[in-house]
Design a protein around this motif. Structure first.
Motif, PDB file in Angstrom:
ATOM      1  N   ALA A  89      52.798 -38.792 -42.081  1.00  0.00           N
ATOM      2  CA  ALA A  89      52.158 -37.414 -42.385  1.00  0.00           C
ATOM      3  C   ALA A  89      52.964 -36.502 -43.154  1.00  0.00           C
ATOM      4  N   GLY A  90      54.424 -36.565 -42.932  1.00  0.00           N
ATOM      5  CA  GLY A  90      55.340 -35.742 -43.483  1.00  0.00           C
ATOM      6  C   GLY A  90      55.442 -36.192 -45.047  1.00  0.00           C
ATOM      7  N   ALA A  91      55.632 -37.483 -45.206  1.00  0.00           N
ATOM      8  CA  ALA A  91      55.998 -38.092 -46.365  1.00  0.00           C
ATOM      9  C   ALA A  91      54.976 -37.939 -47.279  1.00  0.00           C
ATOM     10  N   SER A  92      53.695 -38.136 -46.832  1.00  0.00           N
ATOM     11  CA  SER A  92      52.482 -37.992 -47.662  1.00  0.00           C
ATOM     12  C   SER A  92      52.103 -36.498 -47.988  1.00  0.00           C
ATOM     13  N   GLY A  93      52.402 -35.642 -47.308  1.00  0.00           N
ATOM     14  CA  GLY A  93      51.974 -34.346 -47.454  1.00  0.00           C
ATOM     15  C   GLY A  93      50.599 -34.209 -46.651  1.00  0.00           C
ATOM     16  N   ALA A  94      50.236 -35.061 -45.694  1.00  0.00           N
ATOM     17  CA  ALA A  94      48.869 -34.781 -45.180  1.00  0.00           C
ATOM     18  C   ALA A  94      49.010 -33.683 -44.394  1.00  0.00           C
ATOM     19  N   ARG A  95      47.814 -33.003 -44.420  1.00  0.00           N
ATOM     20  CA  ARG A  95      47.649 -31.487 -43.562  1.00  0.00           C
ATOM     21  C   ARG A  95      46.890 -31.993 -42.162  1.00  0.00           C
ATOM     22  N   PHE A 128      47.219 -41.996 -44.611  1.00  0.00           N
ATOM     23  CA  PHE A 128      47.681 -40.589 -45.066  1.00  0.00           C
ATOM     24  C   PHE A 128      48.385 -40.818 -46.425  1.00  0.00           C
ATOM     25  N   PHE A 129      48.968 -42.142 -46.820  1.00  0.00           N
ATOM     26  CA  PHE A 129      49.306 -42.363 -48.165  1.00  0.00           C
ATOM     27  C   PHE A 129      48.162 -42.254 -49.129  1.00  0.00           C
ATOM     28  N   LEU A 130      47.135 -42.967 -48.671  1.00  0.00           N
ATOM     29  CA  LEU A 130      45.984 -43.119 -49.422  1.00  0.00           C
ATOM     30  C   LEU A 130      45.374 -41.798 -49.714  1.00  0.00           C
ATOM     31  N   LEU A 131      45.550 -41.056 -48.896  1.00  0.00           N
ATOM     32  CA  LEU A 131      44.926 -39.280 -49.366  1.00  0.00           C
ATOM     33  C   LEU A 131      45.979 -38.843 -50.222  1.00  0.00           C
ATOM     34  N   ALA A 132      46.907 -39.176 -50.213  1.00  0.00           N
ATOM     35  CA  ALA A 132      48.019 -38.570 -51.334  1.00  0.00           C
ATOM     36  C   ALA A 132      48.043 -39.510 -52.451  1.00  0.00           C
ATOM     37  N   GLY A 133      46.939 -40.289 -52.578  1.00  0.00           N
ATOM     38  CA  GLY A 133      46.749 -41.059 -53.936  1.00  0.00           C
ATOM     39  C   GLY A 133      47.956 -42.076 -54.176  1.00  0.00           C
ATOM     40  N   LYS A 134      48.456 -42.425 -53.069  1.00  0.00           N
ATOM     41  CA  LYS A 134      49.567 -43.671 -53.278  1.00  0.00           C
ATOM     42  C   LYS A 134      49.060 -44.824 -52.837  1.00  0.00           C
ATOM     43  N   GLU A 135      48.373 -45.607 -53.511  1.00  0.00           N
ATOM     44  CA  GLU A 135      47.817 -47.091 -53.629  1.00  0.00           C
ATOM     45  C   GLU A 135      48.831 -47.847 -52.897  1.00  0.00           C
ATOM     46  N   HIS A 136      48.346 -48.613 -52.015  1.00  0.00           N
ATOM     47  CA  HIS A 136      49.476 -49.701 -51.287  1.00  0.00           C
ATOM     48  C   HIS A 136      49.004 -50.885 -52.039  1.00  0.00           C
ATOM     49  N   THR A 137      50.236 -51.719 -52.440  1.00  0.00           N
ATOM     50  CA  THR A 137      50.217 -52.998 -52.921  1.00  0.00           C
ATOM     51  C   THR A 137      50.031 -54.138 -51.920  1.00  0.00           C
ATOM     52  N   ASP A 138      50.012 -55.282 -52.629  1.00  0.00           N
ATOM     53  CA  ASP A 138      49.944 -56.587 -51.800  1.00  0.00           C
ATOM     54  C   ASP A 138      51.115 -56.990 -51.064  1.00  0.00           C
ATOM     55  N   LEU A 139      52.287 -56.361 -51.695  1.00  0.00           N
ATOM     56  CA  LEU A 139      53.514 -56.360 -50.927  1.00  0.00           C
ATOM     57  C   LEU A 139      53.801 -55.458 -49.865  1.00  0.00           C
ATOM     58  N   THR A 140      53.031 -54.201 -50.195  1.00  0.00           N
ATOM     59  CA  THR A 140      53.079 -53.300 -48.951  1.00  0.00           C
ATOM     60  C   THR A 140      52.246 -53.808 -47.761  1.00  0.00           C
ATOM     61  N   SER A 141      51.279 -54.464 -47.897  1.00  0.00           N
ATOM     62  CA  SER A 141      50.444 -55.029 -46.846  1.00  0.00           C
ATOM     63  C   SER A 141      51.311 -56.212 -46.432  1.00  0.00           C
TER      64      SER A 141
END
Length: 918
Positions: A19-25, A67-80
């Motif tokens: 939450a903190g890293a993504s800036g989620a409120r 949280f990361f998706l909300l911040a526009g940070k799409e996850h890659t296959d490597l992340t998955s």
């Protein structure tokens, strides 16, 4: 959004840090650990995220991803992949470590033992990358999740072993991130620590055992420390005493091999190699060699086994190769099918039948399946935009187009898939597409094509997958890749192409087309079996009696787990579907990729020209088989493994055991009077044998190979401690003891010859010839039996392996290095191979600065130096023969020299030492 969290929650760190890293409120609400937050769940689940829409997320990793998706940070296959690995591998291991530390009071090495293997995996992944984080230049959700899982057990980087430098650096960086620091302060409060301990105390004692070191190569002292119960020792001794009479009769299958009611019937396929390519080492380990090991193992287990493969011969690549060489496509197929056949014969691949797809059976079966799909209304017609090269006057197959990936901008994406981000691509979506044949720019044209209606078949596929995953062994990457296809939703898949060389489409309006290779090629498994036996349907339309194993590299997974099963399910003819899908990661070459055109890497037709026997290639490829992550072939590591594992460990033990029988007992196995230590050894070997079987039944080939090396270490330790070469010269009791040790040792060598057969068939056969092992003994059970009884006559014993020299390996490394630039330490390595006596090497600029040139290899060599040093000291303490000590010292000096080079230091050759005068 409301985030419900309890103090001390083992999963709370990751969601707060994310939450903190993504800036989620989010609005944080503290609840008790047993608080019911999610109304539709029976058991409490905290943390939980209540979205403004009313939806609940209660999977911690899913919350982090959101949280990361909300911040526009799409996850890659490597992340998955990292998130799946964290959930299936890291979390269970960390839970074991935390339970031991917090509840049982364990400390230090005892705690780290449970997670040593997972730590090494992360360290190796970080070492192989040039980026500071797991997936790139910036922290991702994968970094947050893995850090949070590790933090409760590690706290800071100083808990990590020194050799895990990459992991220590990453963990230190993560600890310094503000979102991570804030999450620790919020969750791990004194009250939270108490609640965390209470949470752990309620959990069942973990059944996980501490992992072996990441190398899986235990020291001799470690071997002796493994505890055994009196029952295990007694059972091992009783089983041993039953001898060969306890073995079942060897199964002799009929010809042709067909399923037999009441037996375990195993059908094995390896992905069909494309006829146009000469396979390199990565192709060989990814498919045919891995499948061969398992097929040989199945036969040793007395299972009724059929292993089929063949060349995939249709498609544009064949047409293009024919144009290049001035031959017809059929002549090209004939030529290269022979090349493949010869390569696999040299590598000792034990196909029951190796065929090809350009046969009448292929046409008949493929067209029959097509008609069944057509009759069941699971085919669609649509107009397709395709790339056509006007210069070549042909539509371009997907793999003959390259361009810029529309998703990640990788500049060498293929027309069907991007190797960097892994996403599937339609060739027309590529930016700046280019014909790989003429380098021209293709144009978009339209054409009518047939599609397999995958969306209509998706429900049946998911139902079948659920059953197959529950009962079969699918590798983690196979499951992940399949899930990613299903997650994105299946789309109709084109099954026809505008080509000439292929299986004709038997439908009006489409007779000028052929079947697309990924519809046609898997049907090759069936047609190849049909060429082997007219009763092929007893294998391929018999799911009640047949277990099907598919072996492949990970890029072939979707076609074997989604497309081909949908084809067979849609045809509705009781086809045998895959039960166990075994996929490897990629094997790279040194620091790059294999390239035939640039002369980089060893290809199948080159390996035999190196002078290194096929079994050594098999051993090394299987030793570094890329099971959980990509691995890399290294010439210097090949030398190290040959000289340490094969020559000094396995070969040394088998040779000594046989030589003692010949030298001290006239070539006959002596009588054996087992004492407590001997029975304990039998029990240890039995445990390794059982683990070997368990691993291979799960197709964990690389780990199973290490069990064989552990057995030979037990044997070496047993001989070294009991010193039969000394006892044979002593009184009657000592001579009796020498006979017992020799008899037990030669029986361990016999067991090794059987266990080794799937991996190194020629070496196995050599050992069995030397020891005159009866063929009836080639059966693997879960018990270690005395197969060579007192009085058994053995043959002539000779060394099994030859030492690989550094200058020989360096020459091969340069020979297969292609045009790639050599690193700056090459000159040093070449000179160091031929030093003048007593000479000191002048350090090159930068050498000795403390920066390792090859950290991974340096770590492995440091471990090897330690092991060899202990071996030398043990030999000297036991007053072994001088020749044996000298050979061990020479090996130690060579390892030290290699270690210096790997660390970027100047190799220093000590001058010969003279004896001191007393």
């Amino acid at each position: 959004m409301r985030l419900y969290l309890s103090e001390g929650s083992p999963q709370g760190l990751k969601v707060l840090a994310a939450a903190g890293a993504s800036g989620a409120r989010v609005r944080l609400e503290r609840v008790p650990p047993d608080g019911h937050v999610v109304p539709f769940l029976t058991h409490p689940r905290v943390p939980a995220l209540h979205l403004d829409s009313g939806t609940f997320l209660f999977s911690p990793n899913a919350i982090c991803q959101y949280f990361f998706l909300l911040a526009g940070k799409e996850h890659t296959d490597l992340t998955s992949q990292w998130l799946e690995w964290e959930a299936t591998e890291l979390q269970p291991a960390v839970s074991t470590a935390l339970y031991g530390h917090v509840v049982q009071g364990k400390k230090g090495g005892e705690v780290l033992g449970a997670i040593r293997k997972t730590l090494a995996y992360i360290d190796q992944s970080l070492t192989s990358k040039t980026t500071p984080y797991l997936t790139g230049e910036a922290e991702s959700v994968a970094d947050i999740v893995l850090w949070a899982t590790l933090f409760p057990v590690l706290q800071d980087e100083f808990c990590l072993p020194d050799e895990l430098q990459a992991l220590r650096s990453w963990f230190r960086i993560m600890n310094l991130l503000e979102p991570c620091r804030n999450a620790v302060e919020s969750v791990l409060t004194p009250k939270g620590a108490e609640q965390f301990k209470a949470y752990l105390q309620k959990q069942p004692v973990s059944c996980l055992h501490s992992e072996k070191p990441a190398t899986n190569e235990p020291e001799e002292e470690e071997l002796a420390q493994r505890s055994l119960s009196e029952e295990e020792i007694a059972a091992a001794a009783d089983a041993w005493a039953k001898g060969a009479a306890a073995l079942p009769e060897r199964w002799q299958p009929q010809s042709p091999i067909l399923p037999v009611e009441g037996r375990r019937n195993v059908l094995i396929t390896s992905a069909l190699p494309y006829v146009n390519n000469v396979p390199h080492l990565g192709n060989i380990i990814g498919c045919v060699l891995s499948a061969d090991v398992f097929a040989r193992y199945c036969r040793l287990r007395n299972w009724n086994t059929l292993y089929v493969c063949g060349t995939d011969e249709y498609g544009t690549a064949t047409e293009t190769k024919a144009l290049e060489e001035g031959l017809t496509p059929q002549q090209i197929c004939d030529k290269y099918n022979t090349v493949h056949t010869q390569i696999y014969q040299w590598f000792n691949i034990s196909f029951d039948y190796f065929g090809r797809t350009t046969t009448p059976h292929q046409t008949t079966i493929a067209q029959e399946i097509f008609h069944r799909l057509l009759e069941r209304d699971v085919l669609l017609t649509d107009t397709v935009e395709q790339l056509r090269c006007e210069r070549c006057e042909r539509f371009l197959a997907d793999r003959f187009v390259e361009g810029i990936c529309p998703f990640c901008n990788y500049e060498e994406a293929r027309g069907d898939q991007c190797d960097k981000c892994g996403k599937l691509i339609n060739a027309v979506e590529l930016k700046k597409p280019q014909c790989k044949v003429c380098k021209g720019s293709p144009v978009v044209k339209t054409s009518q094509h047939l599609f397999l209606d995958l969306p209509q078949l998706e429900g049946r596929l998911e139902q079948w997958l659920e059953q197959s995953w529950a009962t079969g062994d699918w590798t983690a990457n196979a499951r992940f890749i399949t899930r990613s296809w299903l997650r994105d939703g299946l789309k109709p898949r084109c099954i026809t192409r505008d080509l000439k060389w292929g299986t004709p489409v038997p439908l009006e309006g489409f007779r000028d087309k052929v079947f697309y290779v990924w519809f046609d090629a898997p049907i090759g498994y069936l047609s190849i079996t049909a060429n082997y036996t007219a009763q092929w349907e007893r294998w391929w339309k018999n799911p009640q009696q047949v277990e099907l194993y598919n072996f492949m590299a990970k890029d072939n997974v979707p076609f074997h787990s989604v497309v081909f099963p949908c084809t067979l399910l849609g045809a509705e003819d009781n086809y045998t579907l895959v039960n166990h899908l075994i996929a490897t990661e990629y094997l790279n070459y040194e620091d790059g990729k294999f390239s035939k055109s640039r002369g980089i890497g060893v290809f199948g037709d080159m390996a035999q020209d190196t002078g290194i026997p096929a079994d050594i290639w098999r051993f090394y490829l299987l030793f570094l088989r890329p099971e959980g992550q990509d691995s890399a072939f290294s010439w210097h590591d090949l030398l190290l493994k040959n000289n340490s594992e094969l020559l000094n460990n396995l070969g040394n033990f088998v040779n000594r055991a046989g030589m003692f029988v010949c030298k001290f007992f006239d070539g006959r196995v002596p009588p054996m009077e087992l004492g407590t230590d001997d029975k304990r050894l039998l029990a240890h070997v039995t445990l390794e044998l059982r683990q070997f079987n368990q691993l291979l039944e799960k197709v964990r080939i690389r780990d199973a190979l290490r069990c064989i090396l552990s057995v030979s270490r037990y044997g070496n330790q047993y001989i070294q401690v009991n010193e039969p070469w000394k006892r044979i010269k002593g009184p009657a009791a000592d001579r009796t003891r020498a006979g017992t040790v020799t008899g037990v040792a030669v029986n361990i060598a016999c067991l090794i010859s059987i266990m080794l057969q799937p991996f190194m068939p020629d070496v196995s056969a050599t050992i069995q010839r030397q020891l005159c092992v009866p063929q009836a003994c080639n059966i693997l059970t879960d018990t270690f039996l005395c197969l060579l009884p007192p009085g058994h006559q053995i043959g002539t014993v000779s060394p099994l392996f030859q030492k690989l020299e550094l200058d020989e390996i360096e020459a091969l490394r340069q020979r297969f290095g292609g045009g790639q630039p050599e690193d700056s330490s090459l000159e040093l390595k070449t000179h160091a191979a031929h030093p003048s006596p007593g000479a000191r090497m002048s350090p090159m600029p930068g050498a000795g600065s403390g920066l390792a040139r090859d950290p991974q290899r340096a770590k492995e060599l440091a471990e090897a130096v330690t092991q060899q040093g202990n071996h030398v000291r043990q030999l000297k303490t036991s007053k072994a023969e001088k020749g044996q000590i000298d050979a061990a010292v020479a090996t130690l000096l060579e390892l030290k020299k290699q270690l210096a080079l790997a660390e970027g230091k100047a190799a220093e050759v000590p001058a010969p030492k003279g004896k001191k005068k007393k």
